[in-house]
Design a protein around this motif. Structure first.
Motif, PDB file in Angstrom:
ATOM      1  N   ILE A 172       0.888  -1.200  -0.007  1.00  0.00           N
ATOM      2  CA  ILE A 172       0.021   0.028   0.073  1.00  0.00           C
ATOM      3  C   ILE A 172       1.022   1.487  -0.090  1.00  0.00           C
ATOM      4  CG2 ILE A 172      -1.690   1.336   1.222  1.00  0.00           C
ATOM      5  CD1 ILE A 172      -2.905  -1.256   2.397  1.00  0.00           C
ATOM      6  N   LYS A 173       1.945   1.178   0.828  1.00  0.00           N
ATOM      7  CA  LYS A 173       2.687   2.399   0.755  1.00  0.00           C
ATOM      8  C   LYS A 173       3.438   2.585  -0.423  1.00  0.00           C
ATOM      9  CE  LYS A 173       6.070   2.256   3.884  1.00  0.00           C
ATOM     10  NZ  LYS A 173       6.788   2.400   5.018  1.00  0.00           N
ATOM     11  N   THR A 174       3.814   1.813  -1.165  1.00  0.00           N
ATOM     12  CA  THR A 174       4.443   1.796  -2.521  1.00  0.00           C
ATOM     13  C   THR A 174       3.538   2.315  -3.497  1.00  0.00           C
ATOM     14  OG1 THR A 174       6.321   0.093  -1.994  1.00  0.00           O
ATOM     15  CG2 THR A 174       5.826   0.635  -4.379  1.00  0.00           C
ATOM     16  N   LEU A 175       2.521   1.956  -3.600  1.00  0.00           N
ATOM     17  CA  LEU A 175       1.647   2.113  -4.398  1.00  0.00           C
ATOM     18  C   LEU A 175       1.162   3.758  -4.389  1.00  0.00           C
ATOM     19  CD1 LEU A 175      -0.668  -0.922  -4.902  1.00  0.00           C
ATOM     20  CD2 LEU A 175       0.307   0.230  -6.722  1.00  0.00           C
ATOM     21  N   LEU A 176       0.793   4.265  -2.998  1.00  0.00           N
ATOM     22  CA  LEU A 176       0.520   5.575  -2.792  1.00  0.00           C
ATOM     23  C   LEU A 176       1.480   6.419  -3.309  1.00  0.00           C
ATOM     24  CD1 LEU A 176      -1.004   5.340   1.093  1.00  0.00           C
ATOM     25  CD2 LEU A 176      -2.135   6.277  -1.063  1.00  0.00           C
ATOM     26  N   PHE A 200      -2.120   4.867 -14.174  1.00  0.00           N
ATOM     27  CA  PHE A 200      -2.910   5.394 -13.019  1.00  0.00           C
ATOM     28  C   PHE A 200      -3.908   4.721 -12.669  1.00  0.00           C
ATOM     29  CE2 PHE A 200      -6.702   8.031 -11.512  1.00  0.00           C
ATOM     30  CZ  PHE A 200      -6.182   8.205 -10.347  1.00  0.00           C
ATOM     31  N   ILE A 201      -4.844   4.308 -13.632  1.00  0.00           N
ATOM     32  CA  ILE A 201      -6.062   3.176 -13.507  1.00  0.00           C
ATOM     33  C   ILE A 201      -5.564   1.912 -13.030  1.00  0.00           C
ATOM     34  CG2 ILE A 201      -7.692   1.919 -14.648  1.00  0.00           C
ATOM     35  CD1 ILE A 201      -8.463   4.866 -14.447  1.00  0.00           C
ATOM     36  N   ARG A 202      -4.457   1.270 -13.201  1.00  0.00           N
ATOM     37  CA  ARG A 202      -4.088   0.127 -12.760  1.00  0.00           C
ATOM     38  C   ARG A 202      -3.640   0.167 -11.364  1.00  0.00           C
ATOM     39  NH1 ARG A 202      -4.072   0.092 -18.098  1.00  0.00           N
ATOM     40  NH2 ARG A 202      -4.718  -1.533 -19.146  1.00  0.00           N
ATOM     41  N   GLN A 203      -2.846   1.376 -11.366  1.00  0.00           N
ATOM     42  CA  GLN A 203      -2.493   1.514  -9.767  1.00  0.00           C
ATOM     43  C   GLN A 203      -3.457   1.721  -8.854  1.00  0.00           C
ATOM     44  OE1 GLN A 203       0.169   4.864 -10.327  1.00  0.00           O
ATOM     45  NE2 GLN A 203       2.058   3.690 -10.678  1.00  0.00           N
ATOM     46  N   ASP A 242      -7.022  -0.266  -4.607  1.00  0.00           N
ATOM     47  CA  ASP A 242      -8.148  -0.166  -4.094  1.00  0.00           C
ATOM     48  C   ASP A 242      -8.419  -1.654  -3.430  1.00  0.00           C
ATOM     49  OD1 ASP A 242      -9.235   1.998  -4.728  1.00  0.00           O
ATOM     50  OD2 ASP A 242     -10.352   1.734  -6.293  1.00  0.00           O
ATOM     51  N   THR A 243      -8.115  -2.802  -4.238  1.00  0.00           N
ATOM     52  CA  THR A 243      -8.094  -4.047  -3.617  1.00  0.00           C
ATOM     53  C   THR A 243      -7.331  -4.080  -2.262  1.00  0.00           C
ATOM     54  OG1 THR A 243      -8.087  -4.946  -6.033  1.00  0.00           O
ATOM     55  CG2 THR A 243      -7.350  -6.408  -4.078  1.00  0.00           C
ATOM     56  N   LEU A 244      -6.507  -3.727  -2.030  1.00  0.00           N
ATOM     57  CA  LEU A 244      -5.494  -3.633  -0.802  1.00  0.00           C
ATOM     58  C   LEU A 244      -6.508  -2.827  -0.025  1.00  0.00           C
ATOM     59  CD1 LEU A 244      -1.710  -3.201  -1.868  1.00  0.00           C
ATOM     60  CD2 LEU A 244      -3.056  -5.277  -1.164  1.00  0.00           C
ATOM     61  N   LEU A 245      -6.786  -1.923  -0.098  1.00  0.00           N
ATOM     62  CA  LEU A 245      -7.703  -0.873   0.711  1.00  0.00           C
ATOM     63  C   LEU A 245      -9.173  -1.671   1.358  1.00  0.00           C
ATOM     64  CD1 LEU A 245      -7.387   2.752  -0.468  1.00  0.00           C
ATOM     65  CD2 LEU A 245      -6.234   1.613   1.454  1.00  0.00           C
ATOM     66  N   TYR A 246      -9.751  -2.317   0.320  1.00  0.00           N
ATOM     67  CA  TYR A 246     -10.774  -3.012   0.620  1.00  0.00           C
ATOM     68  C   TYR A 246     -10.679  -4.336   1.683  1.00  0.00           C
ATOM     69  CZ  TYR A 246     -13.943   0.061  -2.153  1.00  0.00           C
ATOM     70  OH  TYR A 246     -14.715   0.855  -2.574  1.00  0.00           O
ATOM     71  N   GLU A 247      -9.262  -4.764   1.322  1.00  0.00           N
ATOM     72  CA  GLU A 247      -9.091  -5.990   2.143  1.00  0.00           C
ATOM     73  C   GLU A 247      -8.779  -5.733   3.615  1.00  0.00           C
ATOM     74  OE1 GLU A 247      -5.770  -7.688   0.377  1.00  0.00           O
ATOM     75  OE2 GLU A 247      -6.992  -8.756  -1.471  1.00  0.00           O
ATOM     76  N   GLN A 283     -17.325   1.522   0.626  1.00  0.00           N
ATOM     77  CA  GLN A 283     -16.791   2.453  -0.434  1.00  0.00           C
ATOM     78  C   GLN A 283     -16.638   4.071   0.432  1.00  0.00           C
ATOM     79  OE1 GLN A 283     -19.495   3.399  -3.560  1.00  0.00           O
ATOM     80  NE2 GLN A 283     -18.385   5.149  -4.109  1.00  0.00           N
ATOM     81  N   GLU A 284     -17.584   4.288   1.208  1.00  0.00           N
ATOM     82  CA  GLU A 284     -17.300   5.554   1.956  1.00  0.00           C
ATOM     83  C   GLU A 284     -16.031   5.482   2.883  1.00  0.00           C
ATOM     84  OE1 GLU A 284     -21.900   7.097   2.924  1.00  0.00           O
ATOM     85  OE2 GLU A 284     -21.170   5.400   4.225  1.00  0.00           O
ATOM     86  N   LEU A 285     -15.720   4.376   3.486  1.00  0.00           N
ATOM     87  CA  LEU A 285     -14.467   4.388   4.209  1.00  0.00           C
ATOM     88  C   LEU A 285     -13.282   4.399   3.292  1.00  0.00           C
ATOM     89  CD1 LEU A 285     -15.336   1.274   6.621  1.00  0.00           C
ATOM     90  CD2 LEU A 285     -14.863   3.741   7.247  1.00  0.00           C
ATOM     91  N   ARG A 286     -13.317   3.707   2.011  1.00  0.00           N
ATOM     92  CA  ARG A 286     -12.209   3.692   1.080  1.00  0.00           C
ATOM     93  C   ARG A 286     -12.198   5.084   0.809  1.00  0.00           C
ATOM     94  NH1 ARG A 286     -11.482   6.107  -4.039  1.00  0.00           N
ATOM     95  NH2 ARG A 286      -9.957   4.967  -5.129  1.00  0.00           N
ATOM     96  N   ASP A 287     -13.104   5.969   0.333  1.00  0.00           N
ATOM     97  CA  ASP A 287     -12.887   7.233  -0.180  1.00  0.00           C
ATOM     98  C   ASP A 287     -12.306   8.253   0.797  1.00  0.00           C
ATOM     99  OD1 ASP A 287     -13.904   5.996  -2.546  1.00  0.00           O
ATOM    100  OD2 ASP A 287     -15.641   7.413  -2.671  1.00  0.00           O
TER     101      ASP A 287
END
Length: 474
Positions: A173-177, A211-214, A219-224, A258-262
């Protein structure tokens, strides 16, 4: 009634200049119209599929006070006017919400950044700062902004997520951000945020496709992470994610995934990118102006070798240095947009319903009538007078004032105090650093090149002989 002054030239050319050279664009405009003017499309305000609408900009403190404090009958604050941020933040971020939904979301978020919550972060911020600089060897060259980004990202990870290095997906997550933030670090690539017809996925090597792929991976990692935290509640946790998962609105409803992710994306990007830039600028100015550095060191040394962080954040000159850093090159150049709801007059100019108006924070901070010799970095100006919230406005104002303001100021003071007290640095480039667009913000063009010269010891006599400086955090 006077006619509102309008910048000459085609709207498209204005928008190109705003993207490539925002400082030049704003300063040229102010030289013609010092208080208020109608600008071409800037990327905020109403939009069609591909084109942003015009906006009115003002740097006049009286006008800024009027638009930030008037009731909703005169001005609304529609979240959809912030469409340029949607690709990062999503639809459910507090920045994208309007009306009562926005007000209620802010009420949920605000406790995370104030009062006792901040006190739990003090020692953590100092520890993270030491970890980042103890990795540097004597004679090593580095970019200050890269290191401050590392620090601010770590702070956000531990305060927002409660993550630690042993936690699953921490490093991913840190690297992707960091990669997503760096993707728009030049004005040319930032143009993809301003023109919707450029936002096409032409494959993984195209800017928007990358950007879309990153974003999908993140998103996958955040939802997990959200699912894991929901499945394993821990009442001893004090991080913001846990608090948001447990928070309930007036109807007793919790936030959706979704609200938490955003909201996490909002806190992660707005929280670490902007603070990292401000801290890098502070390091630049302190080493570019040695007399200011020495004055700060005298104040820091007066507290002894290992001062309590509560005493550090009260130091008046440290506070002044941080404020002057935020003044001379504010990370955000404009307030969030407001929309006129009923015909109104500002500075003698009539504004019709539907007009979008923004405070030009950068231009306010460059007003000679407020800040004499405004191009000079001079922290003393914040010791000599108290500026109103409409004269010094780095965090915006009104109902859209930055939620993380208190944490950002707290972190900035502790990081700068820790670095300056314990490490000897030097600028690695004799050329003055200049601001450049980084996404929708301003950042040092070259990242502030520096050299590690070694560790610094607080003079042993300082704690006994020097007066303890105690001030009030403004």
């Amino acid at each position: 009634m006077k006619n509102l002054p309008q910048l000459p030239g085609p709207r498209f050319l204005q928008q190109i200049q705003w993207i490539l050279d925002p400082i030049g664009y704003l300063e040229k405009a102010q030289s013609q119209f010092p208080d208020i003017f109608k600008a071409g499309a800037l990327g905020f305000g109403p939009s069609t599929d591909n084109v942003a609408g015009d906006v009115v900009l003002t740097s006049n403190p009286q006008a800024i006070q009027q638009i930030l404090t008037s009731d909703r009958k005169q001005f609304s604050v529609p979240g959809e006017l912030n469409w340029i941020l949607k690709p990062f933040l999503g639809d459910a971020s507090v920045i994208m919400l309007s009306g009562d939904r926005h007000r209620k979301r802010r009420q949920l978020l605000m406790p995370s950044f104030h009062g006792d919550r901040l006190k739990t972060y003090g020692d953590l911020i100092i520890q993270i700062t030491h970890q980042a600089f103890q990795q540097r060897y004597q004679g090593e060259s580095f970019l200050a902004r890269s290191v401050t980004q590392q620090i601010s990202l770590e702070v956000i990870f531990q305060t927002v997520f409660g993550f630690r290095e042993a936690d699953q997906d921490f490093n991913q997550i840190k690297t992707l951000l960091a990669e997503m933030a760096d993707l728009f670090n030049s004005p040319i690539v930032a143009s993809f945020l301003f023109f919707k017809n450029l936002q096409k996925d032409w494959g993984p090597w195209s800017p928007w496709g990358k950007f879309i792929r990153q974003r999908q991976k993140l998103d996958t990692l955040l939802y997990e992470a959200i699912a894991q935290r929901r499945a394993n509640p821990d009442p001893t946790r004090t991080d913001i994610l846990t608090m948001l998962i447990e928070a309930r609105d007036e109807a007793g409803e919790t936030m959706s995934d979704q609200e938490l992710r955003d909201e996490l994306m909002t806190l992660l990007f707005a929280g670490h990118e902007t603070t990292a830039t401000a801290m890098a600028w502070a390091l630049y100015w302190l080493h570019f102006k040695p007399e200011i550095k020495e004055k700060l060191l005298v104040e820091l040394d007066s507290l002894g070798e290992n001062p309590d962080w509560m005493n550090l954040v009260r130091l008046p000159y440290l506070n002044a240095v941080c404020n002057e850093t935020l003044r001379i090159y504010p990370v955000a150049m404009l307030t969030f947009p407001r929309q006129v709801e009923e015909e109104i007059e500002i500075l003698g100019y009539p504004l019709k319903p539907g007009t979008v108006i923004m405070g030009a924070m950068y231009l306010t901070h460059q007003r000679e009538d407020l800040y004499p010799n405004h191009t000079e970095f001079n922290p003393d100006r914040f010791l000599d007078r108290q500026f109103s919230p409409y004269e010094f406005i780095p965090f915006g104002g009104g109902s859209r004032r930055c939620i993380g303001e208190a944490l950002a100021q707290f972190e900035m003071k502790l990081v700068i105090a820790t670095i300056m007290s314990h490490y000897q640095l030097a600028l690695g480039d004799t050329q003055p650093e200049k601001p450049q667009r980084r996404g929708v913000t301003l950042a040092p063009k070259h990242g502030v090149k520096m050299v590690m010269q070694g560790q610094r010891k607080v003079p042993s006599s300082s704690a006994e002989d020097a007066p303890i400086a105690v001030g009030t955090v403004r």
